[in-house]
Enzyme design. Structure first.
Site, short mmCIF file in Angstrom:
data_model
loop_
_atom_site.label_atom_id
_atom_site.label_comp_id
_atom_site.label_asym_id
_atom_site.label_seq_id
_atom_site.Cartn_x
_atom_site.Cartn_y
_atom_site.Cartn_z
N ASN A 80 76.02 26.93 -18.11
CA ASN A 80 76.68 26.82 -16.80
C ASN A 80 75.93 27.52 -15.67
O ASN A 80 76.52 27.88 -14.65
CB ASN A 80 78.11 27.36 -16.88
N VAL B 299 75.52 29.85 -10.32
CA VAL B 299 76.56 29.80 -11.35
C VAL B 299 77.50 28.63 -11.09
O VAL B 299 77.97 28.43 -9.97
CB VAL B 299 77.38 31.12 -11.34
N CYS B 300 77.77 27.86 -12.14
CA CYS B 300 78.71 26.74 -12.09
C CYS B 300 80.01 27.22 -12.73
O CYS B 300 80.11 27.33 -13.95
CB CYS B 300 78.12 25.55 -12.84
N LEU B 301 81.00 27.54 -11.90
CA LEU B 301 82.27 28.09 -12.36
C LEU B 301 83.36 27.56 -11.44
O LEU B 301 83.21 27.60 -10.22
CB LEU B 301 82.21 29.62 -12.32
#
Length: 157
Positions: free
Chosen positions: A85, A92-94
């Protein structure tokens, strides 16, 4: 910077200094005139104990937009991490960092950093951002864990 943004970031800084999770750090960068740049922070997130991430202190930058807290900050690992992620750029992919998904203006810096720490050991496979890490996580967990432990050693404080 808008007064709402400035007030919120000053309050976040005060709260953080008063109470933050063990092993973490988060502080505004210095501006060119030597003052504090509240719009850009240097952050460190420790790997959780009893995980392959343990022993590492992972450095990020947090860039707050003028519209904060209406819009979320952009969080980037520097250097980028090997993780399903984390984009190759380090971003950051959140969901809580995405306006269209889970972002709410009430989310604090502390909650963001704890969320990223949780994400390290518990990737969201439904939202891959890095092909190599995603593929290895899915197909060769042993090799993936080995790579993560090596990364933890490289990022030891």
């Amino acid at each position: 910077m808008s007064s709402l943004c400035k007030t919120r970031l000053q309050e976040e800084r005060k709260q953080w200094r008063r109470d933050h999770p063990f092993g973490f750090y988060a502080k505004p960068c210095k501006s060119s005139d030597g003052g504090l740049d509240l719009m850009n922070w240097k952050v460190g997130i420790p790997g959780k104990p009893k995980t392959s991430w343990e022993g590492g202190l992972y450095k990020l930058t947090m860039a707050f937009p003028e519209e904060y807290p209406t819009r979320p900050p952009k969080c980037r690992f520097t250097p980028p991490l090997f993780h399903p992620n984390v984009y190759p750029s380090g971003t950051v992919c959140l969901s809580i960092l995405n306006e269209e998904e889970g972002w709410k203006p009430a989310i604090t810096i502390k909650q963001i950093l704890l969320g990223i720490q949780d994400l390290l050991d518990d990737p969201n496979i439904a939202s891959p951002a890095q092909t190599e890490a995603y593929t290895m996580f899915k197909k060769d967990k042993v090799e993936y864990e080995k790579r993560v432990r090596a990364q933890a050693r490289e990022n030891a404080p």
